[in-house]
Write an enzyme that holds these catalytic residues in place. Structure first.
Site, mmCIF file in Angstrom:
data_model
loop_
_atom_site.group_PDB
_atom_site.id
_atom_site.type_symbol
_atom_site.label_atom_id
_atom_site.label_comp_id
_atom_site.label_asym_id
_atom_site.label_seq_id
_atom_site.Cartn_x
_atom_site.Cartn_y
_atom_site.Cartn_z
ATOM 1 N N LYS A 169 -0.843 -18.007 13.922
ATOM 2 C CA LYS A 169 -0.204 -17.923 12.602
ATOM 3 C C LYS A 169 0.564 -16.608 12.582
ATOM 4 O O LYS A 169 0.026 -15.552 12.283
ATOM 5 C CB LYS A 169 -1.275 -17.937 11.511
ATOM 6 C CG LYS A 169 -0.839 -18.454 10.160
ATOM 7 C CD LYS A 169 0.350 -17.770 9.545
ATOM 8 C CE LYS A 169 0.039 -16.506 8.823
ATOM 9 N NZ LYS A 169 1.226 -15.835 8.278
ATOM 10 N N GLU A 244 -7.763 -5.713 13.769
ATOM 11 C CA GLU A 244 -6.991 -4.489 14.026
ATOM 12 C C GLU A 244 -6.257 -4.166 12.740
ATOM 13 O O GLU A 244 -5.288 -4.852 12.377
ATOM 14 C CB GLU A 244 -5.984 -4.706 15.162
ATOM 15 C CG GLU A 244 -6.622 -5.018 16.507
ATOM 16 C CD GLU A 244 -7.308 -3.827 17.131
ATOM 17 O OE1 GLU A 244 -7.266 -2.722 16.562
ATOM 18 O OE2 GLU A 244 -7.921 -4.002 18.197
ATOM 19 N N CYS A 278 0.682 1.190 12.572
ATOM 20 C CA CYS A 278 -0.721 1.440 12.209
ATOM 21 C C CYS A 278 -1.209 2.750 12.789
ATOM 22 O O CYS A 278 -2.092 3.386 12.236
ATOM 23 C CB CYS A 278 -1.578 0.289 12.714
ATOM 24 S SG CYS A 278 -1.299 -0.060 14.461
ATOM 25 N N GLU A 381 -2.556 4.312 3.298
ATOM 26 C CA GLU A 381 -1.532 4.029 4.298
ATOM 27 C C GLU A 381 -0.218 3.717 3.572
ATOM 28 O O GLU A 381 -0.163 2.794 2.758
ATOM 29 C CB GLU A 381 -1.982 2.821 5.122
ATOM 30 C CG GLU A 381 -1.081 2.536 6.290
ATOM 31 C CD GLU A 381 -1.561 1.339 7.104
ATOM 32 O OE1 GLU A 381 -1.854 0.294 6.501
ATOM 33 O OE2 GLU A 381 -1.609 1.450 8.342
HETATM 34 P P1 NAD Z 1 -0.717 -8.298 6.171
HETATM 35 O O1 NAD Z 1 -2.176 -8.060 6.182
HETATM 36 O O2 NAD Z 1 -0.037 -8.416 4.878
HETATM 37 O O3 NAD Z 1 -0.343 -9.618 6.981
HETATM 38 C C1 NAD Z 1 -0.729 -9.803 8.322
HETATM 39 C C2 NAD Z 1 -0.808 -11.294 8.609
HETATM 40 O O4 NAD Z 1 -1.888 -11.843 7.845
HETATM 41 C C3 NAD Z 1 0.436 -12.076 8.208
HETATM 42 O O5 NAD Z 1 0.668 -13.085 9.158
HETATM 43 C C4 NAD Z 1 0.019 -12.686 6.876
HETATM 44 O O6 NAD Z 1 0.725 -13.857 6.557
HETATM 45 C C5 NAD Z 1 -1.447 -12.985 7.128
HETATM 46 N N1 NAD Z 1 -2.283 -13.134 5.937
HETATM 47 C C6 NAD Z 1 -2.055 -12.666 4.674
HETATM 48 N N2 NAD Z 1 -3.049 -13.040 3.849
HETATM 49 C C7 NAD Z 1 -3.930 -13.755 4.590
HETATM 50 C C8 NAD Z 1 -5.174 -14.390 4.317
HETATM 51 N N3 NAD Z 1 -5.712 -14.382 3.098
HETATM 52 N N4 NAD Z 1 -5.819 -15.025 5.316
HETATM 53 C C9 NAD Z 1 -5.309 -15.024 6.577
HETATM 54 N N5 NAD Z 1 -4.132 -14.454 6.897
HETATM 55 C C10 NAD Z 1 -3.446 -13.812 5.920
HETATM 56 O O7 NAD Z 1 -0.100 -7.113 7.049
HETATM 57 P P2 NAD Z 1 1.437 -6.808 7.308
HETATM 58 O O8 NAD Z 1 2.012 -6.218 6.066
HETATM 59 O O9 NAD Z 1 2.095 -7.980 7.920
HETATM 60 O O10 NAD Z 1 1.337 -5.672 8.442
HETATM 61 C C11 NAD Z 1 1.182 -4.343 8.166
HETATM 62 C C12 NAD Z 1 -0.271 -3.922 8.262
HETATM 63 O O11 NAD Z 1 -0.750 -4.229 9.567
HETATM 64 C C13 NAD Z 1 -0.506 -2.435 8.101
HETATM 65 O O12 NAD Z 1 -1.623 -2.198 7.283
HETATM 66 C C14 NAD Z 1 -0.779 -1.955 9.516
HETATM 67 O O13 NAD Z 1 -1.532 -0.778 9.603
HETATM 68 C C15 NAD Z 1 -1.472 -3.113 10.095
HETATM 69 N N6 NAD Z 1 -1.361 -3.085 11.552
HETATM 70 C C16 NAD Z 1 -2.453 -2.796 12.302
HETATM 71 C C17 NAD Z 1 -2.337 -2.710 13.674
HETATM 72 C C18 NAD Z 1 -3.522 -2.398 14.538
HETATM 73 O O14 NAD Z 1 -3.472 -2.746 15.724
HETATM 74 N N7 NAD Z 1 -4.564 -1.784 14.051
HETATM 75 C C19 NAD Z 1 -1.111 -2.929 14.294
HETATM 76 C C20 NAD Z 1 -0.014 -3.235 13.500
HETATM 77 C C21 NAD Z 1 -0.158 -3.317 12.130
#
Ligand code: NAD
Length: 477
Positions: A169, A244, A278, A381
């Site tokens: 997804k 992550e 991140c 963040e």
């Molecule tokens: P997000 O959590 O909004 O979305 C991530 C994914 O989760 C998307 O595909 C989204 O559609 C999906 N999602 C949203 N709600 C969901 C639910 N209820 N159930 C299952 N899936 C769901 O994050 P984002 O805005 O896309 O990305 C930015 C965030 O990601 C930041 O907080 C960043 O720190 C984090 N990040 C972490 C790492 C790491 O390796 N630790 C790497 C990159 C980004």
């Protein structure tokens, strides 16, 4: 205009059952560049069923077969490099300097995982037992927008190495990258059902995958809030979960640091991926004895940061991915000022002189000083190019401030005496601590302590996270 109206299930491109349409934007201009038809829960269920059917045969494939498959997948994605580069820049606004890494990383992920698999022990002797590492089953892989192709390929490579089948997804905001990667993987000739890709909303398709009884494992990269929702949804069926999540990484400058080296490194750590990383080092811990010097040099470095046209090689900070993300960063800058932090560079609004990019979601690279670690901008963040200088007295206080966070993903220690830096690094609670470096090593585990996540990706720790140990004991073992 890019029209994306298919998803990938059981080896076929199919029209989603879902009918919702979602606009894709070029964040550098704000213009709509495409439209994607989103999958829904029914599509997610069809994808899971296909992956479940494919699992028994795939889980029994030989290592050599999976290694060959990973190489084919890597080669197939490499063959689409130019298109992927264009998509990453147009869809996400990655500056050309960063975009190169973002399109090479997915290819490397397949090749590095193939090398890892060759040496990974699937059968281990422990006491009188023979322990075999068994693939978990159907893996749900959920990715964010800030490196969509990279996360798809990295997670998928590991799942396949383990012998799992996958339902992916991807971020709905990155549908062009997903389309190119999916076409490449299809061209690589995968067994039907091994890989299924359903672009849809997180709260529908993501939630359906996270709660489905036939999904054994979730590997998620994204925000901490979503990670917690996934963990709750996965609890009923006790899925294995790798999360992550976010970070608020400290960059500790020790008082013997060579600032001509340390400051450019600290600014790069903060503003990598346009601040949408991140692992961004967003809290710059500066010794009071050298505060004035550090403030002056960091201010000059931040003011010199080029924002604008992502295709210009001199640009290092591109736009925020979306209007929502732009608004969020503006709000944090306002909060910083409101809570009494001192603005040294940047601030609210758009940078000046952006010409044809004046409608884009660009943020002014921003530097605060006089930040206390209890201020909102030091705790939450922001996910944009906003750096906070937090003064400290002695090493003890630096370590205390660095660890005073709900996160623990990454940290940076910048110093002259590397033995001293090492002593400080040993006391930092984070999954990775980098000394005078921005290095990445795909063999080293990656992931967070505390609310930065659960589990590790990369290397043998990452591969074991898709496997379950099974002990055989007794006669004939
Ligand atoms: P997000 O959590 O909004 O979305 C991530 C994914 O989760 C998307 O595909 C989204 O559609 C999906 N999602 C949203 N709600 C969901 C639910 N209820 N159930 C299952 N899936 C769901 O994050 P984002 O805005 O896309 O990305 C930015 C965030 O990601 C930041 O907080 C960043 O720190 C984090 N990040 C972490 C790492 C790491 O390796 N630790 C790497 C990159 C980004």
């Amino acid at each position: 205009m890019h029209q994306i109206d298919s998803i990938y299930i059981d080896g076929h491109f199919v029209t989603p059952h879902g009918t919702e349409l979602f606009d894709l934007h070029n964040p550098a201009t704000g213009a709509v560049t495409g439209r994607v038809r989103l999958a829904d829960e029914e599509d997610a269920h069809a994808a899971i069923a296909a992956a479940k059917r494919a699992f028994p045969a795939f889980s029994r494939t030989a290592k050599a077969e999976r290694i060959a498959l990973l190489h084919r997948m890597g080669d197939a994605v490499a063959a689409r490099r130019d298109e992927l580069l264009d998509a990453v820049i147009e869809e996400y606004g990655a500056p050309a300097s960063r975009a190169g890494f973002m399109v090479d990383h997915p290819v490397n992920a397949f090749r590095e995982t193939a090398a890892l698999l060759a040496d990974h022990p699937f059968v281990r002797r422990m006491g009188t037992a023979e322990v075999s590492m068994e693939p978990l089953g159907v893996a749900g892989l959920i990715t964010p927008w800030n490196s969509n192709a990279g996360f798809i390929c990295g997670k998928l490579a590991t799942a396949i190495a383990a012998g799992c089948t996958a339902v992916i997804k991807p971020s709905e905001m990155s549908a062009r990258q997903t389309q190119i990667v999916t076409e490449a993987l299809h061209a690589a000739g995968l067994p039907p059902g091994l890989v299924n890709i359903v672009t849809g909303r997180g709260d529908r398709v993501g939630a359906a995958i996270s709660s489905h009884a036939d999904v054994a494992k979730i590997s998620f990269t994204g925000s901490t809030a979503t990670g917690k929702a996934i963990l709750r949804a996965a609890a009923d069926t006790l899925k294995r979960v790798t999360l992550e999540l976010g970070g608020k990484s400290p960059t500790i400058i020790l008082d013997d640091a060579d600032l001509s080296r340390a400051i450019p490194l600290a600014v790069s750590a903060a503003f990598m991926n346009s601040g949408q990383a991140c692992i961004a080092g967003t809290r710059l811990l500066a010794p009071r004895s050298r505060l004035a010097e550090i403030e002056a040099l960091t201010k000059a470095a931040v003011e010199a940061v080029r924002t604008g046209d992502p295709r210009d090689p001199a640009t290092t900070v591109g736009p925020m991915v979306s209007r929502t993300q732009w608004d969020r960063v503006q709000r944090y800058i306002r909060i910083g000022v409101g809570e009494g932090a001192i603005l040294l560079a940047g601030g609210e609004g758009r940078p000046e002189g952006q010409g044809e990019f004046s409608g884009g979601w660009f943020v002014r690279p921003t530097l605060f000083t006089g930040v206390r670690n209890d201020m909102t901008i030091a705790r939450e963040e922001i996910f944009g190019p906003v750096l906070s200088i937090i003064p400290y007295g002695d090493e003890e206080e630096a370590v205390a401030i660095a660890n005073d966070t709900i996160y623990g993903l990454q940290a940076y220690v910048l110093a002259g005496d590397t033995a001293r830096a090492r002593r400080v690094a040993d006391r930092i609670v984070a999954g990775r601590v980098l000394i005078n470096s921005l290095a990445h090593d795909p063999k080293a585990p990656f992931g967070g302590f505390k609310q930065s996540g659960i589990g590790r990706e990369y290397g043998s720790f990452g591969l074991d996270a898709f496997l379950e140990p099974k002990s055989l004991m007794g006669e004939g073992v």
